[in-house]
Design a protein around this motif. Structure first.
Motif, PDB file in Angstrom:
ATOM      1  N   ASP A   3       0.831  -1.223  -0.038  1.00 20.21           N
ATOM      2  CA  ASP A   3       0.084   0.001  -0.122  1.00 20.21           C
ATOM      3  C   ASP A   3       1.214   1.151  -0.346  1.00 20.21           C
ATOM      4  OD1 ASP A   3      -1.645  -2.273   0.174  1.00 20.21           O
ATOM      5  OD2 ASP A   3      -3.100  -1.169   2.321  1.00 20.21           O
ATOM      6  N   SER A   4      -0.080   1.620  -1.018  1.00 19.03           N
ATOM      7  CA  SER A   4       1.060   3.604  -0.665  1.00 19.03           C
ATOM      8  C   SER A   4       0.396   4.620  -0.377  1.00 19.03           C
ATOM      9  CB  SER A   4       2.083   3.311  -2.031  1.00 19.03           C
ATOM     10  OG  SER A   4       2.677   4.393  -1.999  1.00 19.03           O
ATOM     11  N   TYR A   5       0.948   5.651  -0.568  1.00 20.53           N
ATOM     12  CA  TYR A   5       0.167   7.189  -0.548  1.00 20.53           C
ATOM     13  C   TYR A   5       0.655   8.432  -1.839  1.00 20.53           C
ATOM     14  CZ  TYR A   5       3.900   8.091   1.849  1.00 20.53           C
ATOM     15  OH  TYR A   5       5.266   8.440   2.588  1.00 20.53           O
ATOM     16  N   GLY A   6      -0.068   8.725  -1.796  1.00 18.78           N
ATOM     17  CA  GLY A   6      -0.401   9.719  -3.332  1.00 18.78           C
ATOM     18  C   GLY A   6       1.827  10.520  -3.243  1.00 18.78           C
ATOM     19  N   ARG A  62      -3.874  10.751   6.078  1.00 21.64           N
ATOM     20  CA  ARG A  62      -3.437  10.626   4.550  1.00 21.64           C
ATOM     21  C   ARG A  62      -4.300   9.354   4.580  1.00 21.64           C
ATOM     22  NH1 ARG A  62       2.647   8.431   5.111  1.00 21.64           N
ATOM     23  NH2 ARG A  62       3.284  11.211   4.655  1.00 21.64           N
ATOM     24  N   LYS A  63      -4.562   8.965   2.893  1.00 23.74           N
ATOM     25  CA  LYS A  63      -4.347   7.671   1.853  1.00 23.74           C
ATOM     26  C   LYS A  63      -3.630   7.280   1.729  1.00 23.74           C
ATOM     27  CE  LYS A  63      -9.114  10.588   0.432  1.00 23.74           C
ATOM     28  NZ  LYS A  63      -9.704  10.861  -1.334  1.00 23.74           N
ATOM     29  N   LEU A  65      -5.537   7.904  -9.581  1.00 22.81           N
ATOM     30  CA  LEU A  65      -6.588   7.429  -8.600  1.00 22.81           C
ATOM     31  C   LEU A  65      -8.026   7.065  -8.189  1.00 22.81           C
ATOM     32  CD1 LEU A  65      -3.725   8.573  -5.995  1.00 22.81           C
ATOM     33  CD2 LEU A  65      -3.812   6.071  -6.516  1.00 22.81           C
ATOM     34  N   ARG A  66      -8.771   8.619  -8.278  1.00 23.22           N
ATOM     35  CA  ARG A  66     -10.162   8.622  -8.633  1.00 23.22           C
ATOM     36  C   ARG A  66     -10.860   6.759  -9.157  1.00 23.22           C
ATOM     37  NH1 ARG A  66      -8.772  13.233  -6.374  1.00 23.22           N
ATOM     38  NH2 ARG A  66      -9.067  14.564  -8.467  1.00 23.22           N
ATOM     39  N   GLY A 100     -12.666  -0.220  -9.419  1.00 21.04           N
ATOM     40  CA  GLY A 100     -12.918  -1.578  -8.613  1.00 21.04           C
ATOM     41  C   GLY A 100     -11.643  -1.838  -8.802  1.00 21.04           C
ATOM     42  N   LEU A 101     -10.719  -1.151  -9.244  1.00 25.51           N
ATOM     43  CA  LEU A 101      -9.107  -1.921  -9.419  1.00 25.51           C
ATOM     44  C   LEU A 101      -8.307  -1.335  -8.636  1.00 25.51           C
ATOM     45  CD1 LEU A 101      -8.263  -1.107 -12.529  1.00 25.51           C
ATOM     46  CD2 LEU A 101      -9.338  -2.466 -11.602  1.00 25.51           C
TER      47      LEU A 101
END
Length: 113
Positions: free
Chosen positions: A22-25, A68-69, A47-48, A54-55
């Motif tokens: 997993d990672s963030y922007g 943080r997303k 990303l949106r 659904g990926l």
């Protein structure tokens, strides 16, 4: 380069950037930047779209007092990466066909010299 093709290739790059963890922007941009130039204004719409398609899935977590997303590739995203690998073989064959004439012309002109 065709805008649609470039957009699709950027989506594949983002999926590849998060395939192992997993990672963030900001970290996604740093991962991709040595290969292609991508900005935040390009990344976040991708990303949106990947989430809506659904990926990937998204979770928020606090980091240094801010949310943080984090982006996670799911099974459908992994399958899309596999499909791209198959598609790339076809794209590569097309590229070889298109450039064969140019390569052949270069070869012919070198023989005539």
């Amino acid at each position: 380069m065709d805008t649609q093709l470039k957009r699709g290739l950027f989506e594949i790059c983002v999926l590849a950037a998060i395939k192992d963890e997993d990672s963030y922007g900001y970290r996604i941009i740093k991962t991709i930047k040595p290969y292609i130039d991508i900005s935040e204004s390009t990344l976040y719409p991708i990303l949106r779209r990947l989430e809506v398609s659904g990926l990937i899935s998204v979770r928020s977590s606090e980091h240094n007092g801010r949310l943080r997303k984090y982006y996670h590739i799911n099974q459908a995203g992994k399958e899309r990466l596999c499909a791209f690998s198959e598609e790339w073989r076809e794209i590569s064959a097309i590229y070889q066909f298109v450039t064969r004439e140019a390569n052949s012309n270069e070869h012919d002109s070198n023989e005539q010299s």
